[in-house]
Scaffold this motif. Structure first.
Motif, short mmCIF file in Angstrom:
data_model
loop_
_atom_site.label_atom_id
_atom_site.label_comp_id
_atom_site.label_asym_id
_atom_site.label_seq_id
_atom_site.Cartn_x
_atom_site.Cartn_y
_atom_site.Cartn_z
N LEU A 201 12.89 2.31 61.24
CA LEU A 201 13.12 3.35 60.24
C LEU A 201 11.84 3.67 59.50
O LEU A 201 11.58 4.83 59.17
N HIS A 202 11.01 2.67 59.24
CA HIS A 202 9.74 2.90 58.56
C HIS A 202 8.81 3.78 59.39
O HIS A 202 8.19 4.71 58.86
N ASP B 106 9.38 5.81 62.15
CA ASP B 106 9.83 7.04 62.82
C ASP B 106 10.53 7.98 61.86
O ASP B 106 11.72 7.81 61.56
N PRO B 107 9.85 9.01 61.37
CA PRO B 107 10.48 9.94 60.43
C PRO B 107 11.61 10.75 61.04
O PRO B 107 12.45 11.28 60.33
N GLY B 108 11.66 10.83 62.38
CA GLY B 108 12.72 11.61 63.02
C GLY B 108 13.86 10.78 63.55
O GLY B 108 14.80 11.33 64.15
N SER C 180 17.55 11.71 62.64
CA SER C 180 18.05 13.03 63.05
C SER C 180 19.01 12.94 64.23
O SER C 180 19.78 13.87 64.48
N ASP D 160 8.36 4.62 53.06
CA ASP D 160 8.71 5.53 54.15
C ASP D 160 10.17 5.37 54.55
O ASP D 160 10.84 6.37 54.87
N MET D 161 10.68 4.15 54.56
CA MET D 161 12.10 3.96 54.83
C MET D 161 12.95 4.76 53.85
O MET D 161 13.89 5.47 54.24
N THR E 114 12.05 7.34 51.95
CA THR E 114 11.85 8.78 52.12
C THR E 114 12.68 9.31 53.29
O THR E 114 13.34 10.35 53.18
N HIS E 115 12.67 8.59 54.40
CA HIS E 115 13.42 9.04 55.57
C HIS E 115 14.92 9.01 55.30
O HIS E 115 15.65 9.90 55.75
N ARG F 149 15.80 11.96 52.88
CA ARG F 149 15.77 13.24 53.60
C ARG F 149 17.01 13.38 54.48
O ARG F 149 17.59 14.47 54.60
N PHE F 150 17.42 12.29 55.10
CA PHE F 150 18.62 12.28 55.93
C PHE F 150 19.85 12.70 55.13
O PHE F 150 20.64 13.55 55.58
#
Length: 489
Positions: free
Chosen positions: A216-217, A219-221, A224, A241-242, A244-245, A248-249
């Motif tokens: 998860l950290h 891969d920002p995609g 999706s 980053d985890m 943030t992702h 956003r999800f």
């Protein structure tokens, strides 16, 4: 003696895995299992020559202790991941061979999951989301923070909690406590929290795919490809980053179920090409304890913390919850469950639970089971004129958060070394919030829906089917949130 660790705890079908082993046996073999409704053997290697390797010394010069902060640097053994392996959580068992060695011990069963001379890893499909739109995140950063790198006959006691290593930072590395992911330690948390729930998911026909924190950290995609993210058990350490992702999800309509607690409590900074992390926590720095400011505390204002309360994502926070002393882990605890609110909500459909609005006494979800704890999270709240607990939002909880179950905790002990209820970070460091500390179950919607169980042991009570209503609530939750666009109501 045999022990080892994975080069990376997440591998892909038809890819490669890397193992790092040390043994005083002349030879060793590897046995592989998949964790589902049972622990199923899926393969076995031939024999390899055994070699003993030593760990790096503790950087503080502590005699007889290994380093929790440095890569142990044992030589790699690279193997293919078979194409016919099913995605899921897998186990590798290290088997000693040679004179005086077991050579061919009995296969492990689910009751032998916990122990040393074994490690777990996640097998992912080549195409994310091809088998399920539910993604189960194994909390591997938390696992490594607590990993003491012990083995039978040797309590090394080196982790973020035992003889931690705090570094001043510089040269591109942040300040804080450092933990390497390249250390052995065996299987502990997986057996307690994850195994019962993974088995329950398969028994009840919920296909899921799996990832680690590092997936998860990096891969920002990743999200999706999914409609529902599961956080299970003890999910304490999150990178920026985890988070943030995940946020956003949710913004894009994805759903998250935190069947966990102490969630997103510390920020971590992956380092060393993501084979270690640093987190500036309140744990020991020399003789200083607690170490403050702990600048990677998510909720604490800048400059003493991150200044981004975790409950803006999760809806709840450990600082408004509590725990039992680690010396009693997982501890005897009151078996009172959650006082039910809003019994007409879809989450309670089919449970028969009442909330007292009919003039009777409100039922308690999970009464008679150790549902609350061993750690639990809560939201700042107040009671309205009808006696319903409502989130105030003063701690960062979203305005739309609906409290569906609550259990008020007794006041925290003045000495945080001996607290039993509540958490010292709340009343000591955030006195402006006068709300009682309470384990809190609830949800909010902000694009997608975020549910929180507010307790680490939800997957244990559900997985072992200790309470029919907890099981039904979990089914309602998964049936509704496994689709990115929740049904009306």
């Amino acid at each position: 003696m045999i022990e080892g660790y994975l080069g990376r705890e997440s591998v892909t079908v038809d890819g490669e895995m890397t193992l790092h082993l040390s043994t005083d046996a002349p030879r060793f073999r590897l046995r592989f299992y998949r964790l589902g409704r049972e622990l199923i053997p899926v393969g076995e290697s031939g024999e390899y020559a055994g070699t003993r390797h030593t760990p790096p010394d503790h950087p503080d010069g502590l005699p007889g202790l290994a380093s929790p902060a440095d890569d142990w640097g044992w030589p790699p053994l690279t193997l293919p991941v078979p194409e016919d392996w099913q995605p899921g959580i897998h186990l590798v068992e290290f088997v000693e061979c040679g004179p005086g060695r077991p050579g061919n011990p009995p296969l492990l069963g689910a009751e032998q999951l916990e122990g040393h001379a074994r490690e777990f890893f996640v097998v992912r499909p080549r195409t994310p989301g091809s088998r399920s739109r539910i993604l189960y995140k194994k909390s591997t950063f938390t696992r490594h923070a607590y990993n003491r790198s012990d083995r039978p006959g040797l309590d090394r006691a080196v982790s973020l909690y035992d003889h931690p290593v705090h570094r001043a930072g510089g040269d591109g590395e942040p300040r804080g406590h450092k933990v390497s992911l390249h250390r052995p330690g065996g299987v502990i948390d997986l057996a307690y929290w994850d195994a019962p729930f993974v088995a329950w998911l398969e028994r009840h026909g919920y296909p899921v795919e799996y990832c680690t924190d590092l997936d998860l950290h990096e891969d920002p995609g990743l999200l999706s490809s999914y409609d529902l993210l599961l956080s299970v058990g003890h999910d304490e350490y999150w990178s920026a980053d985890m988070r943030t992702h995940a946020e956003r999800f949710v913004h894009d309509g994805g759903n998250i179920a935190f069947l966990s607690a102490n969630a997103c409590w510390w920020r971590v900074h992956p380092t060393d090409r993501n084979t270690a992390f640093v987190s500036d926590t309140d744990h020991h720095v020399g003789d200083e304890y607690p170490h403050l400011p702990a600048t990677d505390q998510w909720w604490a204002p800048v400059p003493d913390g991150v200044g981004n309360p975790e409950n803006a994502l999760t809806g709840v926070s450990f600082r408004n919850g509590g725990m039992w002393p680690a010396t009693e882990w997982p501890g005897d605890r009151p078996r009172v469950g959650y006082t039910v609110q809003h019994a007409d909500h879809w989450i309670f459909e089919g449970t028969g639970l009442r909330d007292g609005s009919d003039g009777g006494t409100a039922d308690r979800l999970g009464a008679g089971t150790p549902l609350i704890g061993y750690e639990c999270d809560g939201a700042a709240f107040s009671y309205d004129e009808s006696g319903i607990a409502r989130a105030t939002g003063e701690d960062g909880t979203p305005d739309s958060f609906l409290i569906l179950g609550i259990h008020v905790l007794e006041p925290v002990h003045e000495d945080f070394h001996h607290f039993k209820w509540g958490h010292w970070n709340g009343p000591v460091r955030e006195p402006s919030i006068s709300s009682p500390r309470a384990a809190t179950m609830g949800l909010y919607t902000a694009g997608g829906t975020v549910f929180t169980a507010g307790t680490t042991d939800w997957p244990v009570v559900c997985g072992l089917e200790q309470d029919p209503a907890v099981v039904r609530v979990t089914q309602n939750l998964l049936d509704r949130l496994r689709h990115r666009s929740p049904l009306p109501g």
